[in-house]
Design an enzyme around this catalytic site. Sequence first.
Site, mmCIF file in Angstrom:
data_model
loop_
_atom_site.group_PDB
_atom_site.id
_atom_site.type_symbol
_atom_site.label_atom_id
_atom_site.label_comp_id
_atom_site.label_asym_id
_atom_site.label_seq_id
_atom_site.Cartn_x
_atom_site.Cartn_y
_atom_site.Cartn_z
ATOM 1 N N GLY A 11 0.819 -1.211 0.000
ATOM 2 C CA GLY A 11 0.000 0.000 0.000
ATOM 3 C C GLY A 11 0.851 1.258 0.000
ATOM 4 O O GLY A 11 1.902 1.308 0.623
ATOM 5 N N ARG A 72 1.039 -5.196 -5.548
ATOM 6 C CA ARG A 72 1.284 -6.435 -4.829
ATOM 7 C C ARG A 72 1.594 -7.504 -5.860
ATOM 8 O O ARG A 72 1.022 -7.509 -6.949
ATOM 9 C CB ARG A 72 0.067 -6.820 -3.979
ATOM 10 C CG ARG A 72 -0.319 -5.702 -3.008
ATOM 11 C CD ARG A 72 -1.421 -6.115 -2.061
ATOM 12 N NE ARG A 72 -1.960 -4.965 -1.338
ATOM 13 C CZ ARG A 72 -1.396 -4.412 -0.271
ATOM 14 N NH1 ARG A 72 -0.264 -4.901 0.204
ATOM 15 N NH2 ARG A 72 -1.953 -3.376 0.322
ATOM 16 N N GLY A 102 5.748 -2.479 3.724
ATOM 17 C CA GLY A 102 5.376 -3.075 4.994
ATOM 18 C C GLY A 102 5.976 -4.449 5.203
ATOM 19 O O GLY A 102 6.962 -4.815 4.558
ATOM 20 N N ASP A 103 5.351 -5.232 6.083
ATOM 21 C CA ASP A 103 5.885 -6.543 6.438
ATOM 22 C C ASP A 103 6.024 -7.468 5.242
ATOM 23 O O ASP A 103 7.003 -8.208 5.123
ATOM 24 C CB ASP A 103 4.986 -7.203 7.489
ATOM 25 C CG ASP A 103 5.215 -6.637 8.881
ATOM 26 O OD1 ASP A 103 6.221 -5.943 9.078
ATOM 27 O OD2 ASP A 103 4.379 -6.897 9.771
ATOM 28 N N THR A 125 3.980 2.542 5.691
ATOM 29 C CA THR A 125 2.581 2.137 5.796
ATOM 30 C C THR A 125 1.863 3.064 6.757
ATOM 31 O O THR A 125 2.422 3.425 7.796
ATOM 32 C CB THR A 125 2.434 0.682 6.290
ATOM 33 O OG1 THR A 125 1.066 0.422 6.607
ATOM 34 C CG2 THR A 125 3.273 0.420 7.532
ATOM 35 N N ASP A 127 -0.639 2.419 8.626
ATOM 36 C CA ASP A 127 -1.210 1.747 9.790
ATOM 37 C C ASP A 127 -0.291 1.721 11.006
ATOM 38 O O ASP A 127 -0.736 1.435 12.118
ATOM 39 C CB ASP A 127 -1.577 0.303 9.447
ATOM 40 C CG ASP A 127 -2.748 0.203 8.484
ATOM 41 O OD1 ASP A 127 -3.445 1.221 8.294
ATOM 42 O OD2 ASP A 127 -2.960 -0.882 7.919
ATOM 43 N N ASP A 129 1.794 -0.489 11.776
ATOM 44 C CA ASP A 129 1.709 -1.838 12.338
ATOM 45 C C ASP A 129 2.960 -2.679 12.110
ATOM 46 O O ASP A 129 2.923 -3.903 12.225
ATOM 47 C CB ASP A 129 0.478 -2.569 11.779
ATOM 48 C CG ASP A 129 0.517 -2.708 10.263
ATOM 49 O OD1 ASP A 129 1.411 -2.129 9.622
ATOM 50 O OD2 ASP A 129 -0.373 -3.401 9.721
ATOM 51 N N MET A 169 -8.751 3.420 8.804
ATOM 52 C CA MET A 169 -7.910 2.294 8.405
ATOM 53 C C MET A 169 -7.189 1.682 9.614
ATOM 54 O O MET A 169 -6.969 2.341 10.624
ATOM 55 C CB MET A 169 -6.920 2.710 7.331
ATOM 56 C CG MET A 169 -7.550 2.765 5.945
ATOM 57 S SD MET A 169 -6.344 2.966 4.625
ATOM 58 C CE MET A 169 -7.357 2.474 3.218
ATOM 59 N N ARG A 171 -6.340 -2.608 9.656
ATOM 60 C CA ARG A 171 -6.907 -3.965 9.647
ATOM 61 C C ARG A 171 -6.453 -4.777 10.854
ATOM 62 O O ARG A 171 -7.221 -5.525 11.443
ATOM 63 C CB ARG A 171 -6.497 -4.698 8.367
ATOM 64 C CG ARG A 171 -7.308 -4.311 7.144
ATOM 65 C CD ARG A 171 -6.891 -5.120 5.947
ATOM 66 N NE ARG A 171 -5.486 -4.890 5.605
ATOM 67 C CZ ARG A 171 -4.812 -5.601 4.707
ATOM 68 N NH1 ARG A 171 -5.400 -6.604 4.092
ATOM 69 N NH2 ARG A 171 -3.554 -5.323 4.429
ATOM 70 N N ALA A 186 -13.551 11.804 20.579
ATOM 71 C CA ALA A 186 -14.559 10.779 20.301
ATOM 72 C C ALA A 186 -15.155 10.231 21.593
ATOM 73 O O ALA A 186 -14.474 10.124 22.610
ATOM 74 C CB ALA A 186 -13.944 9.649 19.485
ATOM 75 N N ARG A 243 -25.094 7.746 11.841
ATOM 76 C CA ARG A 243 -24.705 7.554 10.446
ATOM 77 C C ARG A 243 -23.284 6.988 10.404
ATOM 78 O O ARG A 243 -22.397 7.454 11.122
ATOM 79 C CB ARG A 243 -24.732 8.872 9.679
ATOM 80 C CG ARG A 243 -26.089 9.567 9.640
ATOM 81 C CD ARG A 243 -27.051 8.841 8.698
ATOM 82 N NE ARG A 243 -28.292 9.589 8.555
ATOM 83 C CZ ARG A 243 -29.348 9.480 9.347
ATOM 84 N NH1 ARG A 243 -29.297 8.642 10.385
ATOM 85 N NH2 ARG A 243 -30.442 10.181 9.129
ATOM 86 N N GLN A 251 -7.437 8.281 3.239
ATOM 87 C CA GLN A 251 -6.437 8.378 4.306
ATOM 88 C C GLN A 251 -5.013 8.153 3.805
ATOM 89 O O GLN A 251 -4.046 8.509 4.467
ATOM 90 C CB GLN A 251 -6.751 7.358 5.407
ATOM 91 C CG GLN A 251 -8.056 7.608 6.116
ATOM 92 C CD GLN A 251 -8.552 6.385 6.854
ATOM 93 O OE1 GLN A 251 -8.162 6.130 7.988
ATOM 94 N NE2 GLN A 251 -9.423 5.603 6.217
#
Length: 319
Positions: A11, A72, A102-103, A125, A127, A129, A169, A171, A186, A243, A251
């Site tokens: 990504g 990918r 990423g990984d 990335t 994320d 992560d 985003m 995952r 929030a 909503r 993003q």
Amino acid sequence: MKRIGVLTSGGDAPGMNAAIRAVTRTALFKGMEVIGIRRGYNGLINGDVFEMNKRTVSSIIQRGGTLLFTARCEEFKEEAGVLKAVETCKKLGIEGLVVIGGDGSYRGAGDLSAHGIPCIGIPGTIDNDITSTDYTIGYDTAMNTVMELVDKLRDTSHSHDRCSVVEVMGRRAGYIAVNTAVACGATNVLCPERDYNLDDIVNKIQETRKLGKQNFIIIVAEGVGHSEEIANYITEKTGVAARATILGHVQRGGSPTVRDRVLASQMGNYAVNLLEQGVGNRVVGVRGDKLVDFDIQEALKMQKEFDENLYKLSDIISI
């Protein structure tokens, strides 16, 4: 080394162009030639490459996405695909490779390193992560994008006394979710690292309504999902019109922040310095605001702690 390659994989993330720029100009400064590889490992297998110079990377540091494109590659997951990539490197005289991703990209870099092509991975990335680093390129920009969009949603939620359930985003990780939940005030945040109970969210909304609160923001990480169902449940149980808004790939875009541009530049420079020393099979990261590097296989086995204190803070200050 006389000639190195650079590619982006997986990504896209804001700041990748800054890393490409730093890799290219650092290598040229050191007297190396630089080969740009388009569309990740697909381009490496198929020889979709071009020679880069100082002007190739002009005016890209402020741009999102990636100059080299990304993709990918299923073929690269097989030994035959890796061997094709190795042959391309040998044919083109590429002696080392910088892989930004990423990984999954790291695993590919590890495979190439095992076949004699020294590779350095750079974490790219949104994320955040990747376990071997505190911070990944694109993470800060993505969080700022989410914050701006949620602020806009709050305006309309306020006007209509609504609840906005916003899916961001992430995952496998809730880092974007928990940080933007704090930044946006929030009411609740749902992330993959922690179990949740919808009735707890309903109860909190009902209790804060008694205190005069009329509009609500619920941040949901992509790995949790079910945003529409969550919104419908909140409406059914509280009477507040809810909503769901899925922010999606917006993003990943946009001009990178200062932090992403600077860190990407530092990491790109660091990666080339490692290759210059003949070092491969490493990934670059940040630990305690210092650049570090780890063996790829070691990095892939590392664990990353979830910020429990920040998660609790988001709940405490959202009444």
